[in-house]
Design a protein around this motif. Structure first.
Motif, short mmCIF file in Angstrom:
data_model
loop_
_atom_site.label_atom_id
_atom_site.label_comp_id
_atom_site.label_asym_id
_atom_site.label_seq_id
_atom_site.Cartn_x
_atom_site.Cartn_y
_atom_site.Cartn_z
N GLY A 58 -6.90 30.02 -2.04
CA GLY A 58 -6.24 31.14 -1.40
C GLY A 58 -4.99 31.60 -2.14
N LYS A 59 -4.16 32.34 -1.44
CA LYS A 59 -2.98 32.93 -2.05
C LYS A 59 -1.93 31.86 -2.33
N HIS A 60 -1.03 32.20 -3.25
CA HIS A 60 0.05 31.29 -3.62
C HIS A 60 0.92 30.98 -2.41
N LYS A 61 1.23 29.70 -2.24
CA LYS A 61 2.08 29.27 -1.14
C LYS A 61 3.05 28.21 -1.64
N SER A 62 4.31 28.57 -1.74
CA SER A 62 5.34 27.64 -2.21
C SER A 62 5.74 26.67 -1.12
N ARG A 63 6.08 25.46 -1.54
CA ARG A 63 6.71 24.52 -0.63
C ARG A 63 8.21 24.81 -0.58
N PRO A 64 8.85 24.67 0.57
CA PRO A 64 10.30 24.89 0.63
C PRO A 64 11.03 23.97 -0.34
N MET A 65 12.09 24.48 -0.93
CA MET A 65 12.80 23.73 -1.96
C MET A 65 13.36 22.41 -1.43
N GLU A 66 13.96 22.43 -0.26
CA GLU A 66 14.56 21.21 0.26
C GLU A 66 13.51 20.14 0.53
N GLU A 67 12.32 20.58 0.95
CA GLU A 67 11.23 19.63 1.17
C GLU A 67 10.83 18.94 -0.14
N ILE A 68 10.76 19.72 -1.21
CA ILE A 68 10.43 19.16 -2.52
C ILE A 68 11.51 18.19 -2.97
N LEU A 69 12.76 18.59 -2.81
CA LEU A 69 13.86 17.73 -3.25
C LEU A 69 13.91 16.44 -2.44
N ASP A 70 13.58 16.51 -1.15
CA ASP A 70 13.52 15.28 -0.34
C ASP A 70 12.42 14.36 -0.87
N GLU A 71 11.30 14.95 -1.27
CA GLU A 71 10.22 14.14 -1.81
C GLU A 71 10.65 13.48 -3.12
N VAL A 72 11.36 14.21 -3.96
CA VAL A 72 11.84 13.64 -5.22
C VAL A 72 12.77 12.46 -4.94
N ARG A 73 13.68 12.63 -4.00
CA ARG A 73 14.59 11.53 -3.66
C ARG A 73 13.82 10.32 -3.16
N TYR A 74 12.82 10.55 -2.34
CA TYR A 74 11.99 9.45 -1.85
C TYR A 74 11.30 8.75 -3.01
N LEU A 75 10.72 9.52 -3.92
CA LEU A 75 10.00 8.92 -5.04
C LEU A 75 10.94 8.17 -5.98
N VAL A 76 12.14 8.71 -6.20
CA VAL A 76 13.13 7.99 -7.01
C VAL A 76 13.46 6.65 -6.36
N SER A 77 13.57 6.65 -5.05
CA SER A 77 13.88 5.39 -4.35
C SER A 77 12.76 4.38 -4.50
N ARG A 78 11.55 4.85 -4.83
CA ARG A 78 10.40 3.97 -5.06
C ARG A 78 10.25 3.59 -6.53
N GLY A 79 11.17 4.05 -7.38
CA GLY A 79 11.15 3.65 -8.77
C GLY A 79 10.62 4.69 -9.73
N VAL A 80 10.28 5.87 -9.24
CA VAL A 80 9.76 6.92 -10.12
C VAL A 80 10.91 7.50 -10.96
N LYS A 81 10.68 7.61 -12.26
CA LYS A 81 11.69 8.14 -13.18
C LYS A 81 11.27 9.45 -13.83
#
Length: 433
Positions: free
Chosen positions: A160-183
């Motif tokens: 379907g059509k392009h659908k962006s994820r909200p920026m803050e949601e993405i940044l929260d996911e990045v913080r979560y992944l960093v806390s799990r050791g993702v670099k």
């Protein structure tokens, strides 16, 4: 058959992998043991996350479903579920043709699987994921769908059509992944340069990448799947100035001959494409461009194919893949153009352009000999540690080999390495003292 165990098999692209990783977390929260991409699935339930992009991928998905269906018929599997792009695209046909499947889900309603299993979807964990890649890198999906209408592509039909994820949601996911050791983050989307248009009425990929790069612990950011027409040039400034944004861009150009570009509905000309490549190299010195090209699209004459070869020689892409056109039902090309170029001609053209790229890749890699590059270590394999430079994305690009006899290295750590050898694709290095 192991009770209370679910095997998930993921086919297709890294965007599918992200969905599988989220599903795994939900199933584990519901009390299941979950194994991903096992060579010998032995759970009581199997879930196949399918790809429906091109004929070869569709065939691979069908074969996997049939193989698991045989295990179910033999009593070695209790339930078989199918999700992803293939079932999104051919839902009705698959239901009729594959009765061994207990239920089909599309690309976006896979969360219903939890309720069908008598479990509750955990909204408080909706963006948590069990990383199936090595712990130090992950794919970060920032949007779904595509508003482009390339004549050959079935992706908009599926997603379907392009659908962006909200920026803050993405940044929260990045913080979560960093806390799990993702670099290291591979930022992925079907068309990442469109990011933000639907939510913010402007392209915000540059702002998003800048915000991700500000998060402590993010060491590398690499960008996948852009589009040249309408490219947000402010992104190049971020790439040039931020040390943790890799000088790497994955952007499919598909072709260069104007008649073929027009037939493909690419909305860009040969001259504009060449100007775009020049701009990338001017604005981000040292950038490594990964592109994808298509041969055999209806209307590709011998002259047009020669233009493509000449373009590859001129552009000297550091990373390049190519594939032969296949007519896809429902696409403009599939419904309106005769698939007139014989398969043997397509295959010959594909072989020729990839042989040319192999020579170019060897030259590009050879130019790195004698340089010192930062390398992240992915794994130990036989007599070598296998790593990558900032110019190499996981699974698709060349690797850097370091002899294990030189000393113990830590998986997921960065090392400054002197490049002492190269072949057509891979580099050979030693860690600098």
């Amino acid at each position: 058959m192991i009770r209370n165990k679910i095997d998930i098999i993921t086919l297709g692209c890294s965007k599918n992998l992200v969905d599988s990783e989220r599903l795994i977390t939900q199933l584990e929260a519901a009390g299941y043991e979950v194994e991903h991409d096992s060579e010998m699935p032995d759970g009581e339930i199997a879930v196949v996350n399918t790809c429906g992009f091109i004929a070869d991928a569709q065939e691979e998905s069908i074969n996997m479903i049939l193989e698991l269906g045989q295990r179910k018929a033999a009593g070695d599997l209790q339930k078989l579920y199918v999700m992803g792009c293939l079932s999104e695209r051919f839902f009705t046909d698959l239901k009729d043709e594959l009765p061994e499947v207990d239920k089909f889900y599309g690309k976006f309603n896979w969360t219903d699987l939890l309720s069908d299993l008598g479990k509750q979807y955990r909204f408080d964990r909706q963006y948590e994921r069990r990383i199936t890649t090595p712990d130090h890198y992950a794919y970060l999906k920032i949007s779904e769908g595509c508003d482009r209408h390339c004549s050959y592509c079935a992706i908009p039909i599926i997603t379907g059509k392009h659908k962006s994820r909200p920026m803050e949601e993405i940044l929260d996911e990045v913080r979560y992944l960093v806390s799990r050791g993702v670099k290291e983050f591979q930022v992925i989307a079907q068309e990442l340069t469109y990011y933000g248009l639907d939510l913010y009425k402007e392209r915000r990929i540059a702002q998003l990448v800048e915000a991700i790069s500000d998060i402590p612990g993010v060491r590398w950011i690499r960008l996948h799947y852009g589009y040249p027409q309408g490219f947000p040039t402010e992104l190049l400034k971020v790439m040039r100035e931020r040390d943790n944004v890799c000088k790497y861009l994955d952007i499919a150009l598909q072709h260069i001959a104007d008649p073929v570009l027009n037939a493909m509905h690419r909305n860009i000309s040969k001259q504009e494409t060449c100007d775009f490549v020049n701009m990338l190299r001017r604005e981000v010195p040292g950038i490594h461009i990964r592109t994808t090209l298509m041969v055999g699209h209806p209307g590709e004459s011998e002259e047009a194919f020669q233009e493509l070869l000449d373009f590859v020689k001129w552009a000297r892409f550091e990373r390049m893949g190519a594939f032969a056109y296949s007519a896809e039902m429902g696409t403009f090309s599939g419904d309106n153009y005769a698939d007139e170029i014989p398969q043997e001609v397509k295959d010959a053209r594909l072989s020729k352009v990839m042989r040319l790229q192999q020579r170019i890749s060897g030259e590009v890699q050879g130019e790195k000999v004698g340089k010192t590059l930062r390398v992240i270590i992915d794994r130990l394999e036989g007599d070598y540690y296998i790593g990558r430079t900032e110019f190499d994305s996981a699974e698709v690009d060349p690797e850097t080999l370091i002899a294990a006899s030189e000393g113990t290295l830590q998986i997921g750590e960065f090392y400054d390495c002197e490049i002492y050898g190269a072949d057509d694709f891979d580099l050979y290095a030693r860690v600098k003292a």
